[in-house]
Structures are given as C-alpha cells and as structure tokens.
Scaffold this active site. Structure first.
Site, PDB file in Angstrom:
ATOM      1  CE1 TYR A  55      13.547  31.020   3.770  1.00 57.69           C
ATOM      2  CE2 TYR A  55      13.880  28.690   3.354  1.00 57.69           C
ATOM      3  CZ  TYR A  55      13.546  29.962   2.908  1.00 57.69           C
ATOM      4  OH  TYR A  55      13.210  30.159   1.593  1.00 57.69           O
ATOM      5  CG  MET A  61       9.999  23.591  -1.726  1.00 54.82           C
ATOM      6  SD  MET A  61       8.915  24.641  -2.699  1.00 54.82           S
ATOM      7  CE  MET A  61       7.843  25.308  -1.460  1.00 54.82           C
ATOM      8  CE  LYS A  67      -0.463  -0.428   5.001  1.00 60.05           C
ATOM      9  NZ  LYS A  67      -1.048   0.342   6.075  1.00 60.05           N
ATOM     10  NE  ARG A  73      -5.567   0.786  12.390  1.00 57.52           N
ATOM     11  CZ  ARG A  73      -4.408   0.592  11.777  1.00 57.52           C
ATOM     12  NH1 ARG A  73      -3.476   1.535  11.763  1.00 57.52           N
ATOM     13  NH2 ARG A  73      -4.162  -0.555  11.167  1.00 57.52           N
TER      14      ARG A  73
HETATM   15  C1  LIG Z   1      -3.755  -3.866   8.603  1.00 55.84           C
HETATM   16  C2  LIG Z   1      -2.289  -3.796   8.333  1.00 55.84           C
HETATM   17  N1  LIG Z   1      -1.610  -4.927   8.138  1.00 55.84           N
HETATM   18  C3  LIG Z   1      -0.286  -4.926   7.901  1.00 55.84           C
HETATM   19  C4  LIG Z   1       0.423  -3.748   7.840  1.00 55.84           C
HETATM   20  C5  LIG Z   1       1.903  -3.791   7.613  1.00 55.84           C
HETATM   21  O1  LIG Z   1       2.547  -3.308   8.759  1.00 55.84           O
HETATM   22  P1  LIG Z   1       4.138  -3.165   8.800  1.00 55.84           P
HETATM   23  O2  LIG Z   1       4.476  -2.181   7.755  1.00 55.84           O
HETATM   24  O3  LIG Z   1       4.425  -2.669  10.169  1.00 55.84           O
HETATM   25  O4  LIG Z   1       4.661  -4.519   8.510  1.00 55.84           O
HETATM   26  C6  LIG Z   1      -0.248  -2.538   8.061  1.00 55.84           C
HETATM   27  C7  LIG Z   1       0.507  -1.278   8.009  1.00 55.84           C
HETATM   28  O5  LIG Z   1       0.140  -0.225   8.390  1.00 55.84           O
HETATM   29  C8  LIG Z   1      -1.635  -2.561   8.303  1.00 55.84           C
HETATM   30  O6  LIG Z   1      -2.329  -1.436   8.510  1.00 55.84           O
END
Ligand SMILES: Cc1ncc(COP(=O)(O)O)c(C=O)c1O
Length: 377
Positions: A255, A303, A35, A131
């Site tokens: 800055y 920047m 992701k 969560r």
């Molecule tokens: C639901 C879920 N699974 C797995 C992962 C992977 O976690 P990590 O990058 O700590 O291995 C994440 C990362 O945010 C997550 O939100």
C-alpha cells in the site's frame, strides 16, 4: 495446511519471570497482574500456571475477575480500579475480590451497601501519578470512614509510580517520600511496586508488589539491569512466508508504495497483519527473523499480510518460519519500530491468532492457594 500464524505461550517462562519477581523482593508478596487477558497471553491459562506460586492476582475489571472464577481460580483477586458501579460490591463480597477505593463515590457506595460480609479494601493514594486516588488528607479520612463503616476489612494503602522505568530517579523518590510519610501515619500494609520498581527500586518493595509486564518477559526499564536481563519472553508470535516476489530497482511494494526497491529485491510475503494485532505503524526496517536470521519489514503492514526483505537470505522462501517477536527477537525492539511499547503489542494480539500453550505445570488452584501465600512471602 492451516494458516501458519500462531502465538506460542511458554508458561515455564512465565513461572520463571514470576519467581524472579519474588526473588528480587524476598520480603514482599507479589500479586500477579493478569489484567487485559494477562497482557494478551490468556488470563485463565496464566493464572492456572501461576496458581501454586502466586498468592493473589490483580485485574482491572470485575468481568476479568469473574472470568478467573469461571476458569476455576479461587485465589483472591484485586480489582485495581475498584468497582465501576455500586452493585459490583455484592459480587466482590461473594467472590473475595479485594477492591481498590480511589473515589469518594466508591467509598459512599460501600458505606451504603448491604453486604454478606466486609470487603478487603485497598485505599488508593495519589502520590504523584495524578490518575486515580486520594491526596494524603483525603486518604486519612477515607481510612477512618472505612473503619467506621464496618464494611471493610484488611485495609491496605496502594499507590502507582509514574516514572519507575526511568533512569532519572527524582520523581520516583518524590513519590516514595510522599507514600512513606503517609504510611507511617496510617500504619497500613503497602502495595507499591509495578514491574520497573520490582526490577530496579528495592526501597519500594513493600508488603505487596504488583508486577505485570515483567511476568511476560518484556523489560520495562529505560536501561536494562542485571535483573531485567534475566527475563524470558513468554509469547513468541510466528508465522511463515506464503509467497515470494522478485522486485526490480524502482518498483514499490504494498500500500502507498512506501517501500521502493533500491536494488533487485526478494520480498517474502508473511501471513500476519494488523487484523491479527501486528502494529500497522511498523516502519520499514522493523526487525523480523526469517529462518532464525534477522531481516527487516519492507512495505506497509496490510490487514492479513506483511512483507519482508529476504534478498540477503537466499535460502529463504515459501514455508520459511518467521518470528515477529519473542524467542530470539525482543518485543521491545519491534515496539520501538512502531513508536510504541511492548504493552500495546502484547495486549493487541487479536482472537483469530491461535494460542498454543507449553509447560507451566498448571495445577488446581484451590488446594494450593493458602500455601501459595507463603511461597512468595
Ligand atoms: C495500578 C497498576 N498496578 C500495577 C500495574 C502493572 O504494571 P507493569 O505492567 O508496568 O508491571 C499496572 C499496569 O498498568 C497498574 O495500572
């Protein structure tokens, strides 16, 4: 000469780290979590490089999953937060996206959907992260409703750990106990371990693991262990010195004049700034490598530029190579100087930074997919 800032992505290191995740959990299959554009490394390129190893990928949104399909990746893709609106179930069914179900509305929308076929559903159990997910009683009911709906198949139970990176195991054990109790009752395959759990908590290795950050070579553990020391950095962010300033004692740099010279100082101006994703919170003293030697940031990040102290590196000058993180400089050390974590630095790299890919033996995804299921099992 073009601007020297670049992100080199070592796909062999990515493969090495993925294989380490598999080696640590020989009885699990590992979803490669890609992701957020593979944590800033380029999701399609990373998926292609892992196509013959990983049986499935995991992303956060359907747009990320569709981008993988457009990039020719045909593996199953888990949507870690499930759908964000009911219409996405059509696409999920069409494209073999496996959906987390964490909310009543997602369940109701699936029950109401008219689909070409059932969807693989992963019930999200809130074992203590608080969560997303259902409590144990709700999860029991969710399983029954999914089975009754005829719209779901291949049910799994997943949970997420809040403290697997910590040296103190109490809360992790608490979550493990909760998920084990529910799993025994529901008799569903489990998906539990993120990177820290993959690296440090073998008892959490289940049918599936979900390593993310470790694939990119950043150690998520509070204290490194033998396994995490074997990780290799995947991204090296590097640039060069484009100007040098000689600064007298008492003169400020940049800055707000945050850095003030306490000795006659040579300042190297580096082509990299927060407009590229380098964190503006970096303090004076943040480590950088100049021509392979460690020195420090001196002055606030601008920047497009940042400034480093090269007083003790007399050979350094215009054109000297500067590594901001990666090969020879752990991203975790830079993150600590920015009061953040490696995840934000890596995902924060902005599109104007050109990526250069190396290695990886990227192959066509399709023919390998079913074979890959066994590779990591
Ligand atoms: C639901 C879920 N699974 C797995 C992962 C992977 O976690 P990590 O990058 O700590 O291995 C994440 C990362 O945010 C997550 O939100």
């Amino acid at each position: 000469m073009s601007r020297p800032l670049r992100a080199d992505i070592d796909l062999d290191a990515l493969r090495h780290n993925y294989q380490l995740a598999c080696e640590l959990a020989p009885n699990s299959r590992s979803l490669a979590v890609i992701k957020a554009d593979a944590y800033g490394h380029g999701a399609v390129a990373c998926a292609r490089a892992l196509a013959d190893l990983a049986p499935a990928f995991a992303v956060a949104t359907i747009e990320e999953a569709l981008a993988l399909r457009e990039g020719g990746i045909t593996h199953p893709v888990v949507l870690l937060e499930g759908v964000f609106e009911a219409s996405e179930y059509q696409l999920a069914a069409q494209h073999d996206f496996w959906c987390a179900i964490h909310s009543e509305w997602q369940l109701a929308a699936l029950e109401a959907a008219t689909l070409p076929g059932p969807i693989s559903c992963w019930i999200k159990f809130d074992s203590g992260m608080h969560r997303l997910g259902f409590d144990a009683e709700q999860a029991r009911a969710v399983k029954k409703r999914l089975v009754a709906s005829g719209k779901a198949q291949d049910l799994h139970l997943m949970t997420h750990f809040a403290t697997a990176d910590s040296l103190t195991p109490d809360y992790f054990q608490h979550q493990m106990a909760a998920v084990e109790e529910l799993a025994a009752e529901l008799a569903l395959p489990l998906c539990l371990a993120n990177s820290p759990a993959t690296l440090a908590w073998p008892q959490s290795h289940a049918a599936w693991n979900r390593p993310g950050i470790m694939l990119y070579g950043a150690d998520p553990l509070e204290g490194a262990n033998d396994a995490s020391r074997r990780l290799k950095p995947v991204m090296t962010l590097s640039s060069a010195i484009i100007a040098v300033r000689e600064i007298a004692i008492g003169e400020p740099v940049g800055y707000a004049g945050r850095f003030v010279a306490t000795r006659p100082t040579r300042i190297g101006v580096v082509a990299c700034g927060y407009g590229d994703g380098y964190d503006r919170h970096a303090v004076d003293g943040t480590p950088v490598l100049v021509d392979g030697q460690e020195t420090v940031l001196a002055g606030k990040v601008s920047m497009d530029m940042l400034t480093v102290d090269i007083t003790d590196l007399p050979e350094a000058g215009v054109g000297s190579r500067v590594v901001l993180w990666g090969e020879g400089l752990e991203v975790n050390r830079v993150a600590a100087s920015c009061d953040t974590i490696s995840y934000t630095l890596l995902t924060g790299i902005l599109p104007r930074v050109p990526k250069h890919y190396h290695g990886g033996q990227a192959r066509e995804a399709d023919p390998m997919a079913s074979q890959a299921v066994d590779t990591c099992a």
